[in-house]
Scaffold this active site. Structure first.
Site, PDB file in Angstrom:
ATOM      1  N   LYS B  80      -2.372   3.117  -2.005  1.00  0.00           N
ATOM      2  CA  LYS B  80      -2.145   2.746  -0.876  1.00  0.00           C
ATOM      3  C   LYS B  80      -2.617   3.793   0.208  1.00  0.00           C
ATOM      4  CE  LYS B  80       1.575   1.088   2.445  1.00  0.00           C
ATOM      5  NZ  LYS B  80       3.147   0.888   2.380  1.00  0.00           N
ATOM      6  N   SER B 155       4.179  -3.884   4.149  1.00  0.00           N
ATOM      7  CA  SER B 155       2.963  -3.417   4.373  1.00  0.00           C
ATOM      8  C   SER B 155       1.887  -2.880   3.717  1.00  0.00           C
ATOM      9  CB  SER B 155       3.300  -2.005   5.189  1.00  0.00           C
ATOM     10  OG  SER B 155       3.649  -1.015   4.616  1.00  0.00           O
ATOM     11  N   SER B 179       8.169  -2.994   1.604  1.00  0.00           N
ATOM     12  CA  SER B 179       6.646  -3.045   1.698  1.00  0.00           C
ATOM     13  C   SER B 179       6.029  -3.019   0.359  1.00  0.00           C
ATOM     14  CB  SER B 179       6.309  -1.766   2.496  1.00  0.00           C
ATOM     15  OG  SER B 179       6.338  -1.875   3.996  1.00  0.00           O
TER      16      SER B 179
END
Lengths: 485, 494
Positions: B80, B155, B179
């Site tokens: 990420k 996310s 997330s």
């Protein structure tokens, strides 16, 4: 009109002289070259996290212990949020509720009058970077063309010592500042240099009528970087506030800036902003645990504090003011300690050290520690003076010579033929000779005229080559002439 | 013949060690897959082709030298884009950090590199990990690999999508309120949030420090445990990381659910939970019971307030964490004429997207003098209640189960104008963040739109082994082997 009384509290920031910064491994000894002692943590790069420096915690626990504080077994780090370019995270890691140390006190003396100053709290935080405002304004941010930032200082461990509003005069404030500086130096946790900013004072000052309980509106004066300016700034601020109030005005709660050149405090902000720091517990840091074992370890290794040292010197016969000078100077104090034991004349040695020794070192442009003077030199010298073998002026000469490395006091006194005749028998013989040579004078004395005694003294001194101890000569002369009468 | 990109990490590791193929072959396979899927999916923000290639070659050279540092050696993994990678752009999907190249690796990144992993690149996310759909990225949204008209969740939507389509064998994300688990559920992969403190946060761009945890995305429970093995454990750079022995998670998968007491959270099975999701979760609960577990209903009454508490605590922490983005030392700097203060405020107004600004304002308000106690203080008290709820539940059962997300994936744009609806996406995942306890999402089927349904297993603090054991049982019962349509090699960019 009732008299005014000042109510003063002092906040002191002390930079700890640890090897590394508070929350990262960068050196805390700030290099001159800007931005060379920085890393992701103290520059607040995205993703970086703080890790507390155990040595700094030890430092604050030491200070708190010396100030008689309660050490919280578990204390909390908070974030103090405000935006400023030299504050990398735009929040400062500090403490709020549950600081490391609370509820201490410090006794300060002004002209022999002791006052207990309560210590509210001693907490741990980190220093900011440094801003240099460049432009026409002479370093003022308002007029700067641009600002240069140096983050070397950012994250240096900082201890804040906060007093209760127990101080009532500028002199007391100064005495408090001086005593705190002495303590910090004695503990060896900071170099406590006021002029270099490693120790800084903020003074909270308000005034009220004597006899009232309620506190007046206070101002906080910053940028005070010597003990003298601490006193001057507070004196100015007290006078200013009284003048404003007597003029029917009111005091604005504000931060003021001490201007050393003009000798005035000036309001720092054009418009009054109430700061909301939005304190909350720092989620990056766990509660700080200081175990009982750790606390007692610190307590046991605490050095002798200045007040105790002064008391010890006074007990050895040193006068109060001299004791303070001695206790404040590590090399003089250690020479004193090496010289004085049992019934040695502490007063004499204390006076020499703070007088002739310091003066001679200054004349010769040397450090006392670089001189050849030892504790046993001092004790020998004191003994010789006590025994009447050396006059006080001869003692000074011997002291200077010993400092210069010319040898021990006994050797110097011998070599320079400075020893006094203090043997009563020898002096008596000389007196007898002189009396025999001057029957007229003796007769006059017998008739009640004491004037010739001075003449006879001079004769004895001449007879002994000036080496007889004058006090003994006088005593013997008086005895003998009185006996004849 | 199977495309190499579709192998699990464990299978790929076997092939590497038998000499069937090389790390470079694996990297070529995921790069090829990315070249097919990226135009529609946009899972990656940065593909570090050069860095990945040299890492793959280094892994192959190590194998040739007989050096083997563990199961991730030579495996292409995605990260990420809120984890710092030395010399590789790290943006947190924000204009604020466009072009920023960190001078250091996050601890997780360093551990992956030490484990021989090949970092393929940086995946898309909601800006600063604030969002549940990956639509809040400053560089364009990521789409759902099962249907590109739908969101992948967020996310960590980029990491979930990349693993789902095979443009990485595994990936890492961060989970502050769900997330990792929610996008894993929406993309049909395994996503896991460890116990708070099990994995170092050093180098993870902070959103909400007391809630953030890094965890893995994988295509199997075994892969997930293998990825966690490589990153777990105390780190001297994160003082909130737990100092203690770390178990071998990938060795904790066998044992089944026989004799275990499993609590199905009644408060997360009622209104607001899609009926198909609820049905699938109940069905799985029944099968776990058939497999020998004792399944009982358990209440977590404070979950009702958990969402509100979370949306005070997380913004409060973020308002402080994101204060450092001021244009002074790195990242975007406004060209505005004026004072330093003007520069800082314009930098922030220009650099942050609307959701980030919303949360900073919310958090600043919640911490202000006079409001602190009513908002932040109250939220902290709710957090304590949530912890207590879990503690009393774990007195009765070994693990808890629930849906991961109240619904399957929703259409792109559907909730972007309605923050409250978006925030509700995290209702099942947030309690574990507030309690700091581990939880995992395992895909168990598809709804009638062909979108994956995620099943959540929660365990007490440091109960990862038990959690994985149950997750492995769920995985084997569900037999969920379907692959996202976009993963098919035939899909061609439009």
């Amino acid at each position: 009109m009732t008299a005014w009384e000042a109510v003063i509290g002092i906040e002191t920031h002390v930079e700890l002289s640890t090897k590394s910064k508070m929350f990262c491994g960068c050196p805390a000894d700030i290099p001159d070259e800007p931005n060379t002692a920085c890393c992701p943590v103290c520059l607040a790069l995205p993703g970086s996290l703080p890790v507390p420096n155990v040595k700094a915690i030890e430092g604050i626990v030491t200070i708190g212990t010396a100030l008689g504080c309660t050490i919280n077994e578990s204390s909390l780090f908070y974030r103090k949020n405000y935006f400023y370019p030299d504050l990398p995270k735009n929040y400062q890691i500090s403490q709020y509720t549950f600081p490391v140390c609370e509820f201490g006190s410090l006794i300060v003396e002004v002209q022999g009058e002791p006052t207990v100053v309560g210590i509210t709290r001693v907490h741990m935080e980190e220093d900011t970077g440094r801003s240099t405002h460049v432009g026409e304004g002479g370093g003022r941010i308002q007029d700067a063309e641009h600002t240069l930032l140096d983050f070397n200082r950012a994250g240096v461990p900082l201890v804040e010592v906060v007093t209760e509003p127990d101080i009532r005069s500028a002199e007391q404030a100064r005495a408090y500042g001086a005593e705190l500086q002495r303590i910090v130096l004695a503990l060896g946790v900071s170099d406590a240099k006021l002029e270099a900013g490693s120790m800084r004072f903020d003074a909270n000052v308000s005034v009220r009528h004597v006899g009232t309980e309620e506190l007046g509106t206070r101002t906080e004066t910053k940028n005070v970087n010597s003990l003298r300016s601490l006193q001057r700034a507070i004196e100015f601020e007290i006078d200013r506030q009284i003048a404003v109030l007597e003029d029917g005005g009111s005091i604005t709660q504000e931060t003021r800036h001490w201007n050393e050149d003009k000798g005035v405090t000036l309001s720092m902000r054009s418009k009054e902003e109430s700061e909301d720091y939005r304190y909350f517990q720092d989620p990056d840091l766990l509660p700080l645990e200081v175990s009982d074992e750790w606390q007692s370890l610190v307590r046991e290794s605490l050095p002798e504090l200045p007040a105790a040292k002064r008391a010890r010197f006074r007990a050895a016969g040193v006068e109060a003011e001299t004791a303070e000078l001695l206790a404040d100077n590590l090399e003089l104090a250690s020479l004193f300690e090496a010289a004085v034991s049992g019934d040695t004349n502490g007063k004499l040695i204390g006076n020499w050290l703070t007088g002739e020794v310091v003066a001679h070192a200054r004349r010769e442009n040397m450090l006392v520690s670089d001189s050849a003077l030892t504790g046993s030199h001092l004790s020998d010298l004191a003994e010789m003076v006590e025994e009447g073998k050396l006059s006080s002026s001869a003692a000074k000469e011997v002291l200077n010579a010993a400092m210069d490395g010319d040898g021990s006091p006994r050797d110097v006194a011998d070599a320079r033929d400075l020893l006094q005749m203090s043997d009563a028998g020898e002096i008596e013989a000389a007196v007898d000779t002189v009396l025999a040579e001057n029957p007229d004078a003796v007769a006059k004395i017998a008739q009640g005229d004491s004037k010739p005694i001075a003449f006879l003294m001079g004769q004895v001194m001449r007879h002994t080559g000036g080496k007889a101890d004058p006090s003994i000569v006088q005593r013997v002369l008086k005895d003998k002439t009185a006996g004849d009468a | 013949m199977t495309d190499l990109a579709d192998l699990t990490i464990v299978a790929a590791g076997r092939g590497l060690r038998s000499g069937e193929f090389s790390s470079v072959d694996l990297l070529d396979a995921v790069t090829r897959r990315a070249s097919i899927t990226e135009a529609q999916l946009h899972a990656y923000l940065t593909l570090d082709k050069k860095g990945a290639r040299s890492a793959a070659e280094a892994a192959d050279a190590a194998f040739a030298d007989g050096k083997d540092v563990g199961p991730l050696q030579g495996i292409p993994i995605a990260l990420k884009d809120n984890m710092c990678t030395i010399g590789v752009e790290t943006t947190a999907a924000s204009q604020m950090l466009a072009g920023w190249k960190p001078p250091y690796d996050a601890t997780v990144v360093r551990r992956l590199k030490d484990a021989g992993a090949v970092v393929t690149g940086k995946t898309n996310l909601d800006e600063f990990a604030m969002g549940s759909s990956t639509e809040n990225s400053a560089f364009g949204e990521t789409r759902n690999p099962w249907n590109p008209d739908f969101v992948p969740g967020g996310s960590s939507g980029g990491s979930a999508a990349a693993v789902a389509v095979g443009s990485a064998f595994g990936a890492f994300g961060s989970d502050t309120g769900g997330s990792i688990r929610q996008p894993a559920a929406l993309c049909g992969v395994v996503g896991m949030k460890p116990t708070y403190g099990l994995v170092s946060r050093y180098g993870l761009i902070a959103f909400a420090s007391s809630l953030d945890q890094i965890g893995p995305f994988a295509r199997s429970v075994e892969d997930s445990a293998t990825l966690l093995d490589a990153i777990a454990g105390w780190d001297r750079f994160d003082s909130t990381s737990i100092d203690g022995a770390v178990p071998n998670f990938s060795g904790s998968l066998d044992g089944g659910v026989g004799g275990l007491r499993i609590g199905i959270v009644s408060d997360l099975m009622g209104e607001g939970i899609d009926t198909q999701v609820r049905g699938a979760v109940s069905g799985m609960a029944d099968k776990l019971s058939e497999a020998g577990a004792e399944v009982v209903e358990v209440g977590l009454p404070s979950t009702e307030f958990a969402l509100s508490a979370y949306y005070l605590i997380a913004p409060a922490e973020c308002s402080s964490n994101l204060a450092r983005f001021d244009g002074v030392r790195y990242g975007h700097r406004s060209n505005v004429e004026g004072t330093t203060e003007d520069m800082m405020s314009h930098t922030r107004a220009e650099g942050f997207g609307p959701e980030v600004i919303r949360r900073i304002l919310l958090g600043t308000y919640a911490l202000s003098a006079g409001y602190y106690d009513a908002f932040y203080g109250q939220a902290q008290r709710v957090r304590t209640l949530v912890r207590r709820d879990f503690a009393s539940a774990y007195e009765k059962v070994d693990v808890l189960i629930s849906p991961t997300s109240p619904t399957t994936a929703f259409p792109v744009g559907e909730r972007s104008a309605d923050p409250i609806a978006m925030y509700y996406s995290d209702v099942c995942t947030i309690p574990s963040n507030l309690s700091g306890e581990p939880a995992i999402s395992v895909p168990i089927g598809l709804d009638d739109k062909g979108l994956p349904i995620g099943f959540q297993v929660m365990a007490p603090s440091l109960g990862e082994e038990l959690m994985y054991r149950v997750a492995a049982a769920v995985e084997s019962i569900s037999e969920f082997t379907k692959r996202a349509p976009l993963a098919s090699s035939e899909v061609v960019a439009p």
